[in-house]
Design an enzyme around this catalytic site. Sequence first.
Site, PDB file in Angstrom:
ATOM      1  N   GLU A  18       0.842  -1.186   0.000  1.00 42.83           N
ATOM      2  CA  GLU A  18       0.000   0.000   0.000  1.00 42.83           C
ATOM      3  C   GLU A  18       0.878   1.238   0.000  1.00 42.83           C
ATOM      4  OE1 GLU A  18      -4.012   1.586   2.297  1.00 42.83           O
ATOM      5  OE2 GLU A  18      -2.639   0.244   3.344  1.00 42.83           O
ATOM      6  N   ALA A  20       0.994   5.769  -1.102  1.00 44.71           N
ATOM      7  CA  ALA A  20       0.243   7.005  -0.911  1.00 44.71           C
ATOM      8  C   ALA A  20      -0.945   7.101  -1.864  1.00 44.71           C
ATOM      9  CB  ALA A  20       1.167   8.204  -1.104  1.00 44.71           C
ATOM     10  N   GLU A  96      -0.009  -8.146 -15.184  1.00 39.32           N
ATOM     11  CA  GLU A  96       0.682  -9.429 -15.084  1.00 39.32           C
ATOM     12  C   GLU A  96       1.513  -9.439 -13.799  1.00 39.32           C
ATOM     13  OE1 GLU A  96       3.954 -10.388 -17.669  1.00 39.32           O
ATOM     14  OE2 GLU A  96       4.253  -8.275 -18.202  1.00 39.32           O
ATOM     15  N   ASP A 143      10.030   7.780 -13.287  1.00 39.84           N
ATOM     16  CA  ASP A 143      10.314   7.297 -11.925  1.00 39.84           C
ATOM     17  C   ASP A 143      11.021   5.941 -11.968  1.00 39.84           C
ATOM     18  OD1 ASP A 143      10.373   7.586  -9.174  1.00 39.84           O
ATOM     19  OD2 ASP A 143       8.404   6.665  -8.871  1.00 39.84           O
TER      20      ASP A 143
END
Length: 277
Positions: A18, A20, A96, A143
């Site tokens: 989990e 932000a 996937e 990123d």
Amino acid sequence: MTSQVNSCQYKIIKMLGEGAYGTVFDGTRVRDGLKVAVKLVKKSVDIDYISIPCHPEPLPREIALLILATNGTPVPEIIQLLDWEDKSDHYVMVLECPSPCQDLHCFVCSKGGTVTEALAQIIMWQATTAASECCERGVFQRDIKLNNLLINTDTLDVKLIDFGCGDIWKKSKYKQYLGTLEYCCPEFYNKYECHAEPATVWSLGVTLFAMLFGFLPDFHNLDQMKKKWSRSGLSKECCSLIQSCLEMDPNKRISLKDVLLHEWFENIENDRLYYYT
């Protein structure tokens, strides 16, 4: 690819992580037992939508960019989007899920904090290939980092994931950086602007450096960092590529194409075969 995820088609097993902006679950596709990852993202009030070809309505940025990055001939080095759904307050992506796999940060930690040059070479080739394919397909992932690269621990196959910080690839400057600051190129810190390709190459250089040295480079003190690039045990070709990727001047930084053509990768296929055996 459908735009309607039927909950009856997938069985959720457990939560994998989990963050932000979203939650990822381990699951299976009911009809054939295929292992999948289901990502649920709650929409913020300022969520971005992007228009892309063949889709009449704008799509959430992450979905649109991953569709672009995987459209046409499959790219093994980029995670595949199997299914998705856009709801009023959230969207869902079915991806996937290679097995067994770890993100590259956990994988490197499991090796004691660093990997061998031979293993780094195999990983870096695939990460750069993924970045290059994103470029060719008009996607700036923005990123690239250890945590956003998955590695199959049996086959060493690598896949680039998480396009939530990305944007459409353009030749002009970007005035916003949404990626991880430790991987952010110095020109953005200095001028608050960057171009997609040199910024991508910088993040690849940081990733390679982190795999080999066990910590992230500090571009504020790169003169001191350069002394560490030629440590005992690393080939001069490897050190050369690190320095070329972490060139402070973006105009002098190596291109994505030239990274893949770098002499360090001359024997990549033979090296990978040797590593497997």
